[in-house]
Scaffold this motif. Structure first.
Motif, PDB file in Angstrom:
ATOM      1  N   ASP A   1       0.826  -1.212   0.000  1.00 15.12           N
ATOM      2  CA  ASP A   1       0.000   0.000   0.000  1.00 15.12           C
ATOM      3  C   ASP A   1       0.862   1.266   0.000  1.00 15.12           C
ATOM      4  O   ASP A   1       0.551   2.239  -0.691  1.00 15.12           O
ATOM      5  CB  ASP A   1      -0.984   0.009   1.167  1.00 15.12           C
ATOM      6  CG  ASP A   1      -0.307   0.010   2.531  1.00 15.12           C
ATOM      7  OD1 ASP A   1       0.663  -0.765   2.737  1.00 15.12           O
ATOM      8  OD2 ASP A   1      -0.755   0.779   3.412  1.00 15.12           O
ATOM      9  N   ILE A   2       1.953   1.234   0.728  1.00 15.40           N
ATOM     10  CA  ILE A   2       2.838   2.405   0.792  1.00 15.40           C
ATOM     11  C   ILE A   2       3.601   2.542  -0.528  1.00 15.40           C
ATOM     12  O   ILE A   2       3.720   3.645  -1.062  1.00 15.40           O
ATOM     13  CB  ILE A   2       3.785   2.298   2.002  1.00 15.40           C
ATOM     14  CG1 ILE A   2       2.947   2.381   3.294  1.00 15.40           C
ATOM     15  CG2 ILE A   2       4.864   3.382   1.957  1.00 15.40           C
ATOM     16  CD1 ILE A   2       3.726   2.137   4.555  1.00 15.40           C
ATOM     17  N   ARG A   3       4.088   1.447  -1.034  1.00 17.59           N
ATOM     18  CA  ARG A   3       4.791   1.472  -2.330  1.00 17.59           C
ATOM     19  C   ARG A   3       3.871   2.024  -3.420  1.00 17.59           C
ATOM     20  O   ARG A   3       4.274   2.890  -4.199  1.00 17.59           O
ATOM     21  CB  ARG A   3       5.280   0.067  -2.681  1.00 17.59           C
ATOM     22  CG  ARG A   3       6.121   0.017  -3.948  1.00 17.59           C
ATOM     23  CD  ARG A   3       6.728  -1.361  -4.211  1.00 17.59           C
ATOM     24  NE  ARG A   3       5.723  -2.413  -4.302  1.00 17.59           N
ATOM     25  CZ  ARG A   3       5.513  -3.368  -3.406  1.00 17.59           C
ATOM     26  NH1 ARG A   3       6.266  -3.442  -2.319  1.00 17.59           N
ATOM     27  NH2 ARG A   3       4.579  -4.288  -3.577  1.00 17.59           N
ATOM     28  N   GLU A   4       2.617   1.571  -3.455  1.00 15.85           N
ATOM     29  CA  GLU A   4       1.670   2.053  -4.467  1.00 15.85           C
ATOM     30  C   GLU A   4       1.419   3.550  -4.331  1.00 15.85           C
ATOM     31  O   GLU A   4       1.350   4.269  -5.324  1.00 15.85           O
ATOM     32  CB  GLU A   4       0.356   1.278  -4.381  1.00 15.85           C
ATOM     33  CG  GLU A   4       0.460  -0.125  -4.921  1.00 15.85           C
ATOM     34  CD  GLU A   4      -0.821  -0.930  -4.736  1.00 15.85           C
ATOM     35  OE1 GLU A   4      -1.837  -0.376  -4.251  1.00 15.85           O
ATOM     36  OE2 GLU A   4      -0.798  -2.138  -5.087  1.00 15.85           O
ATOM     37  N   ARG A   5       1.294   4.020  -3.101  1.00 17.82           N
ATOM     38  CA  ARG A   5       1.066   5.458  -2.899  1.00 17.82           C
ATOM     39  C   ARG A   5       2.266   6.269  -3.379  1.00 17.82           C
ATOM     40  O   ARG A   5       2.116   7.277  -4.054  1.00 17.82           O
ATOM     41  CB  ARG A   5       0.780   5.758  -1.431  1.00 17.82           C
ATOM     42  CG  ARG A   5       0.628   7.264  -1.233  1.00 17.82           C
ATOM     43  CD  ARG A   5      -0.094   7.641  -0.015  1.00 17.82           C
ATOM     44  NE  ARG A   5      -0.276   9.099  -0.030  1.00 17.82           N
ATOM     45  CZ  ARG A   5      -1.150   9.727   0.679  1.00 17.82           C
ATOM     46  NH1 ARG A   5      -1.977   9.067   1.450  1.00 17.82           N
ATOM     47  NH2 ARG A   5      -1.237  11.037   0.624  1.00 17.82           N
ATOM     48  N   ILE A   6       3.450   5.834  -3.035  1.00 17.79           N
ATOM     49  CA  ILE A   6       4.659   6.556  -3.434  1.00 17.79           C
ATOM     50  C   ILE A   6       4.802   6.550  -4.954  1.00 17.79           C
ATOM     51  O   ILE A   6       5.105   7.581  -5.566  1.00 17.79           O
ATOM     52  CB  ILE A   6       5.903   5.960  -2.741  1.00 17.79           C
ATOM     53  CG1 ILE A   6       5.864   6.288  -1.242  1.00 17.79           C
ATOM     54  CG2 ILE A   6       7.189   6.476  -3.382  1.00 17.79           C
ATOM     55  CD1 ILE A   6       6.926   5.607  -0.415  1.00 17.79           C
TER      56      ILE A   6
ATOM     57  N   ALA B   1       2.428   6.284  -7.153  1.00 15.88           N
ATOM     58  CA  ALA B   1       1.379   7.143  -7.722  1.00 15.88           C
ATOM     59  C   ALA B   1       1.784   8.615  -7.639  1.00 15.88           C
ATOM     60  O   ALA B   1       1.585   9.380  -8.589  1.00 15.88           O
ATOM     61  CB  ALA B   1       0.052   6.910  -7.001  1.00 15.88           C
ATOM     62  N   VAL B   2       2.383   9.008  -6.521  1.00 16.66           N
ATOM     63  CA  VAL B   2       2.864  10.391  -6.381  1.00 16.66           C
ATOM     64  C   VAL B   2       3.988  10.652  -7.381  1.00 16.66           C
ATOM     65  O   VAL B   2       4.030  11.704  -8.031  1.00 16.66           O
ATOM     66  CB  VAL B   2       3.339  10.661  -4.932  1.00 16.66           C
ATOM     67  CG1 VAL B   2       4.109  11.972  -4.832  1.00 16.66           C
ATOM     68  CG2 VAL B   2       2.156  10.657  -3.989  1.00 16.66           C
TER      69      VAL B   2
ATOM     70  N   PHE C   1       8.051  11.303   1.755  1.00  9.92           N
ATOM     71  CA  PHE C   1       7.512   9.950   1.639  1.00  9.92           C
ATOM     72  C   PHE C   1       8.571   8.908   1.995  1.00  9.92           C
ATOM     73  O   PHE C   1       8.280   7.929   2.686  1.00  9.92           O
ATOM     74  CB  PHE C   1       6.989   9.701   0.220  1.00  9.92           C
ATOM     75  CG  PHE C   1       5.700  10.411  -0.059  1.00  9.92           C
ATOM     76  CD1 PHE C   1       4.481   9.802   0.175  1.00  9.92           C
ATOM     77  CD2 PHE C   1       5.698  11.706  -0.560  1.00  9.92           C
ATOM     78  CE1 PHE C   1       3.283  10.454  -0.079  1.00  9.92           C
ATOM     79  CE2 PHE C   1       4.517  12.368  -0.815  1.00  9.92           C
ATOM     80  CZ  PHE C   1       3.304  11.744  -0.574  1.00  9.92           C
TER      81      PHE C   1
ATOM     82  N   ARG D   1       1.309   5.688   7.444  1.00  4.45           N
ATOM     83  CA  ARG D   1      -0.127   5.600   7.135  1.00  4.45           C
ATOM     84  C   ARG D   1      -0.925   6.608   7.960  1.00  4.45           C
ATOM     85  O   ARG D   1      -1.805   7.301   7.439  1.00  4.45           O
ATOM     86  CB  ARG D   1      -0.631   4.187   7.389  1.00  4.45           C
ATOM     87  CG  ARG D   1      -0.102   3.169   6.401  1.00  4.45           C
ATOM     88  CD  ARG D   1      -0.642   1.768   6.729  1.00  4.45           C
ATOM     89  NE  ARG D   1       0.000   0.751   5.918  1.00  4.45           N
ATOM     90  CZ  ARG D   1       0.946  -0.076   6.358  1.00  4.45           C
ATOM     91  NH1 ARG D   1       1.356  -0.029   7.626  1.00  4.45           N
ATOM     92  NH2 ARG D   1       1.476  -0.966   5.549  1.00  4.45           N
TER      93      ARG D   1
ATOM     94  N   PHE E   1      -0.159  10.354   6.756  1.00  3.95           N
ATOM     95  CA  PHE E   1      -0.780  10.751   5.496  1.00  3.95           C
ATOM     96  C   PHE E   1      -2.299  10.684   5.541  1.00  3.95           C
ATOM     97  O   PHE E   1      -2.970  11.443   4.842  1.00  3.95           O
ATOM     98  CB  PHE E   1      -0.172   9.992   4.318  1.00  3.95           C
ATOM     99  CG  PHE E   1       1.170  10.541   3.947  1.00  3.95           C
ATOM    100  CD1 PHE E   1       1.287  11.783   3.343  1.00  3.95           C
ATOM    101  CD2 PHE E   1       2.330   9.847   4.261  1.00  3.95           C
ATOM    102  CE1 PHE E   1       2.528  12.325   3.038  1.00  3.95           C
ATOM    103  CE2 PHE E   1       3.577  10.378   3.952  1.00  3.95           C
ATOM    104  CZ  PHE E   1       3.674  11.625   3.338  1.00  3.95           C
TER     105      PHE E   1
ATOM    106  N   ASP F   1      -4.171  14.060   4.608  1.00  5.11           N
ATOM    107  CA  ASP F   1      -5.188  14.105   3.556  1.00  5.11           C
ATOM    108  C   ASP F   1      -6.530  14.588   4.101  1.00  5.11           C
ATOM    109  O   ASP F   1      -7.240  15.336   3.425  1.00  5.11           O
ATOM    110  CB  ASP F   1      -5.345  12.732   2.910  1.00  5.11           C
ATOM    111  CG  ASP F   1      -4.085  12.281   2.175  1.00  5.11           C
ATOM    112  OD1 ASP F   1      -3.148  13.100   1.993  1.00  5.11           O
ATOM    113  OD2 ASP F   1      -4.034  11.096   1.789  1.00  5.11           O
TER     114      ASP F   1
END
Length: 190
Positions: free
Chosen positions: A20-25, A27-28, A39, A50, A53, A57
């Motif tokens: 989940d963290i890898r995907e967020r980074i 995406a940014v 990040f 988590r 952020f 958000d």
């Protein structure tokens, strides 16, 4: 001369992070063209990443009477008061983009009282600075003054929460010696 490290603490490799963290980074990175150092620095502790952020958000992306640019003004002004280089530079870039004004972030960071902003925004920043520097002194007169500028009770909460949250963020950025990405310096200037 070698480039300084982005933090005095070790930073994880993106490939080694929870999904989940890898995907967020990633995406940014896809959206901005780079990974903001915050990040990578915070990712060393996934649960805290988590939580950080999620609260970020909730404060910065919510609809309401404060514009996204005004929310960034609060971050820039209070981060300067807290001497947080990372947040002034990074959120200054976001402020320039959201306000569509290449001068505003520098003005707000240096002395918001002389910045080309509205009286309403100056009142907002006066309150944010009081929260950042002397929250113990906040009283009913502060809320009344904001009300005269059309701020609701929920707006007052938002202003206070942003100033308080970034006070924590500023302190962690300073302790970690978090370096702003070079990319931030020119964003929104031309």
């Amino acid at each position: 001369m070698s480039k300084p490290s982005i933090s005095r603490f070790p930073t994880p490799e993106i490939a080694d992070l929870p999904e989940d963290i890898r995907e967020r980074i990633l995406a940014v990175q896809e959206k901005s063209g780079f990974v903001p150092n915050v990040f990578l620095v915070l990712a060393r502790r996934p649960d805290e990443f988590r939580a950080f952020f999620a609260y970020h958000d909730a404060l910065m992306d919510k609809p309401g009477n404060l514009t996204k640019a005004e929310r960034e003004m609060i971050v820039v002004a209070t981060s300067n008061a807290n001497q947080c280089q990372y947040c002034v530079v990074a959120h200054g870039a976001i402020l320039r983009i959201r306000a569509k004004n290449p001068l505003i972030a520098d003005q707000v960071a240096i002395n918001y009282r002389k910045a080309d902003i509205t009286d309403r925004q100056k009142a907002m920043l006066d309150f944010a600075m009081k929260v950042a520097l002397e929250a113990y002194a906040v009283g009913e007169s502060d809320l009344t003054a904001l009300g005269l500028h059309g701020f609701t009770e929920e707006d007052v909460w938002d202003i206070a929460a942003i100033a308080a949250f970034f006070g924590m963020s500023n302190r962690m950025a300073n302790v970690t010696n978090m370096r702003p990405n070079d990319e931030f310096y020119m964003l929104g200037r031309t």
